[in-house]
Design a protein around this motif. Structure first.
Motif, mmCIF file in Angstrom:
data_model
loop_
_atom_site.group_PDB
_atom_site.id
_atom_site.type_symbol
_atom_site.label_atom_id
_atom_site.label_comp_id
_atom_site.label_asym_id
_atom_site.label_seq_id
_atom_site.Cartn_x
_atom_site.Cartn_y
_atom_site.Cartn_z
ATOM 1 N N VAL A 31 0.826 -1.207 0.000
ATOM 2 C CA VAL A 31 0.000 0.000 0.000
ATOM 3 C C VAL A 31 0.860 1.257 0.000
ATOM 4 O O VAL A 31 0.576 2.227 -0.704
ATOM 5 N N PHE A 32 1.960 1.226 0.770
ATOM 6 C CA PHE A 32 2.788 2.420 0.942
ATOM 7 C C PHE A 32 4.126 2.336 0.207
ATOM 8 O O PHE A 32 5.013 3.146 0.450
ATOM 9 N N ASP A 33 4.296 1.350 -0.649
ATOM 10 C CA ASP A 33 5.503 1.220 -1.473
ATOM 11 C C ASP A 33 6.754 1.225 -0.595
ATOM 12 O O ASP A 33 7.662 2.035 -0.771
ATOM 13 N N SER A 34 6.794 0.319 0.337
ATOM 14 C CA SER A 34 7.912 0.219 1.271
ATOM 15 C C SER A 34 8.680 -1.082 1.049
ATOM 16 O O SER A 34 8.106 -2.104 0.656
ATOM 17 N N THR A 35 9.978 -1.050 1.299
ATOM 18 C CA THR A 35 10.805 -2.259 1.250
ATOM 19 C C THR A 35 11.387 -2.559 2.631
ATOM 20 O O THR A 35 12.399 -3.245 2.751
ATOM 21 N N SER A 36 10.741 -2.052 3.674
ATOM 22 C CA SER A 36 11.231 -2.242 5.029
ATOM 23 C C SER A 36 11.279 -3.723 5.385
ATOM 24 O O SER A 36 10.372 -4.502 5.059
ATOM 25 N N LEU A 37 12.351 -4.116 6.069
ATOM 26 C CA LEU A 37 12.490 -5.481 6.549
ATOM 27 C C LEU A 37 12.230 -5.564 8.052
ATOM 28 O O LEU A 37 12.598 -6.539 8.699
ATOM 29 N N ARG A 38 11.590 -4.541 8.565
ATOM 30 C CA ARG A 38 11.142 -4.553 9.952
ATOM 31 C C ARG A 38 9.622 -4.745 9.951
ATOM 32 O O ARG A 38 9.040 -5.099 8.927
ATOM 33 N N ASN A 39 8.971 -4.526 11.058
ATOM 34 C CA ASN A 39 7.520 -4.681 11.096
ATOM 35 C C ASN A 39 6.848 -3.597 10.255
ATOM 36 O O ASN A 39 7.171 -2.413 10.392
ATOM 37 N N PHE A 40 5.937 -4.010 9.402
ATOM 38 C CA PHE A 40 5.107 -3.036 8.704
ATOM 39 C C PHE A 40 3.842 -3.725 8.204
ATOM 40 O O PHE A 40 3.668 -3.998 7.023
ATOM 41 N N MET A 41 2.977 -4.030 9.155
ATOM 42 C CA MET A 41 1.705 -4.645 8.816
ATOM 43 C C MET A 41 0.587 -3.907 9.534
ATOM 44 O O MET A 41 0.798 -3.282 10.578
ATOM 45 N N LEU A 42 -0.580 -3.942 8.952
ATOM 46 C CA LEU A 42 -1.775 -3.368 9.548
ATOM 47 C C LEU A 42 -2.801 -4.490 9.713
ATOM 48 O O LEU A 42 -2.606 -5.603 9.203
ATOM 49 N N TYR A 43 -3.876 -4.204 10.424
ATOM 50 C CA TYR A 43 -4.891 -5.224 10.653
ATOM 51 C C TYR A 43 -6.252 -4.749 10.167
ATOM 52 O O TYR A 43 -6.607 -3.581 10.321
ATOM 53 N N ILE A 44 -6.996 -5.673 9.582
ATOM 54 C CA ILE A 44 -8.390 -5.433 9.220
ATOM 55 C C ILE A 44 -9.257 -6.162 10.239
ATOM 56 O O ILE A 44 -9.088 -7.366 10.455
ATOM 57 N N ARG A 45 -10.142 -5.429 10.881
ATOM 58 C CA ARG A 45 -11.033 -6.023 11.871
ATOM 59 C C ARG A 45 -12.374 -6.355 11.236
ATOM 60 O O ARG A 45 -13.019 -5.508 10.621
ATOM 61 N N THR A 46 -12.786 -7.599 11.388
ATOM 62 C CA THR A 46 -14.072 -8.054 10.872
ATOM 63 C C THR A 46 -14.944 -8.491 12.043
ATOM 64 O O THR A 46 -14.502 -9.288 12.885
ATOM 65 N N PHE A 47 -16.170 -7.968 12.105
ATOM 66 C CA PHE A 47 -17.066 -8.251 13.213
ATOM 67 C C PHE A 47 -18.221 -9.135 12.761
ATOM 68 O O PHE A 47 -18.801 -8.905 11.690
ATOM 69 N N LEU A 48 -18.535 -10.129 13.557
ATOM 70 C CA LEU A 48 -19.692 -10.978 13.292
ATOM 71 C C LEU A 48 -20.617 -10.868 14.504
ATOM 72 O O LEU A 48 -20.369 -11.444 15.563
ATOM 73 N N ASP A 49 -21.686 -10.061 14.348
ATOM 74 C CA ASP A 49 -22.620 -9.813 15.443
ATOM 75 C C ASP A 49 -23.649 -10.923 15.491
ATOM 76 O O ASP A 49 -24.495 -11.047 14.588
#
Length: 275
Positions: free
Chosen positions: A251-269
């Protein structure tokens, strides 16, 4: 590495604080070869690969106010795999390295503390280890550019904290946290970790996901939510919440070899009835 120490990235800061003998916060990647592993060749392959990934040749230190990484001149551990997966790797036995390479018969494994990197970056490191190992045992293979080896130049932002680099305080949005239903399970003695293996044909799986116009991750996430609903359905219970890690480098055009992740939260009510 020009510096002898450096800061933890934004995501890494949380792991030293929340990790203990009950929850080590490691991830694991594996590869199964066609022949039994030669331990001495594997040790050499790891040492060569680590030259290309100096950000992993570190040990965790505790400062007055924060943790930091310090360069580690020791020898990383290569050992035969035991039954205790995700064993603590940041110990004197490992010379303070925060990862461990293991082998069993034809299988190679890398276990890494999440403060070092995420699964995407860790897999790049593991690919280099496997590549050098195959070369050392005499396999005639070439690098098509998909493996980060010593002949390829290190990019500046490989050691970058891409969270901070791409952060824009003007675009932040506060999303309220919803209390989720807590799934109870069986706790093994000594916090032993169990792993279930599921074998499936990727091409067949892709055909199914295409029918639902979904990616493999989306489809498997939906199957997991459906399974949890069938097992724990009760309108009085809190919603089931699924956190799916997403590689933010794309998404951000990065080549970092450290942490670079985001999370998608999905809810099931479950108050809305079965899906």
């Amino acid at each position: 590495m020009s510096e002898k120490w450096y800061k933890l990235d934004t995501a890494a800061k949380i792991f030293p604080a929340i990790s203990d003998t009950n929850s080590g916060n490691y991830f694991r990647v594996c590869a199964v070869l066609k022949e039994k592993v030669e331990p001495e060749k594997l040790k050499k392959a790891l040492e060569i690969a680590l030259e290309r990934f100096p950000m992993y040749a570190v040990k965790l230190k505790g400062g007055m106010f924060w943790h930091y990484f310090e360069h580690n001149d020791g020898k990383p551990l290569v050992r035969e795999e035991n039954t205790n997966l995700f064993d603590t790797v940041n110990t004197a036995e490992h010379d303070k390295f925060m990862f461990c390479v293991e082998y069993y018969e034809r299988r190679l494994s890398l276990e890494m503390f999440h403060a070092l990197s995420d699964g995407t970056a860790g897999t790049e490191f593991f690919k280099a280890i496997v590549y050098y190992y195959l070369r050392l045992i005499g396999k005639e293979i070439t690098n098509d550019g998909s493996i980060l080896t010593n002949e390829y130049e290190k990019l500046v932002d490989e050691g970058q904290n891409s969270f901070g680099y791409n952060y824009d305080e003007n675009k932040k949005e506060r999303i309220p946290e919803i209390k989720a239903y807590k799934i109870k399970g069986t706790t093994y003695s000594n916090n032993w970790v169990g792993i279930s293996h599921i074998m499936m044909n990727v091409d067949d799986l892709k055909k199914v996901t295409k029918e639902y116009n979904a990616t493999i991750t989306e489809y498997l996430g939906s199957v997991l939510l459906y399974t949890m609903q069938e097992r724990y359905y009760d309108k009085k219970k809190r919603p089931i919440v699924l956190f799916t890690p997403v590689n933010a480098r794309k998404v951000f055009d990065s080549t970092s070899l450290r942490n670079f992740m985001l999370y998608i939260r999905t809810f099931l009510d479950m108050n809305e009835g079965k899906k």
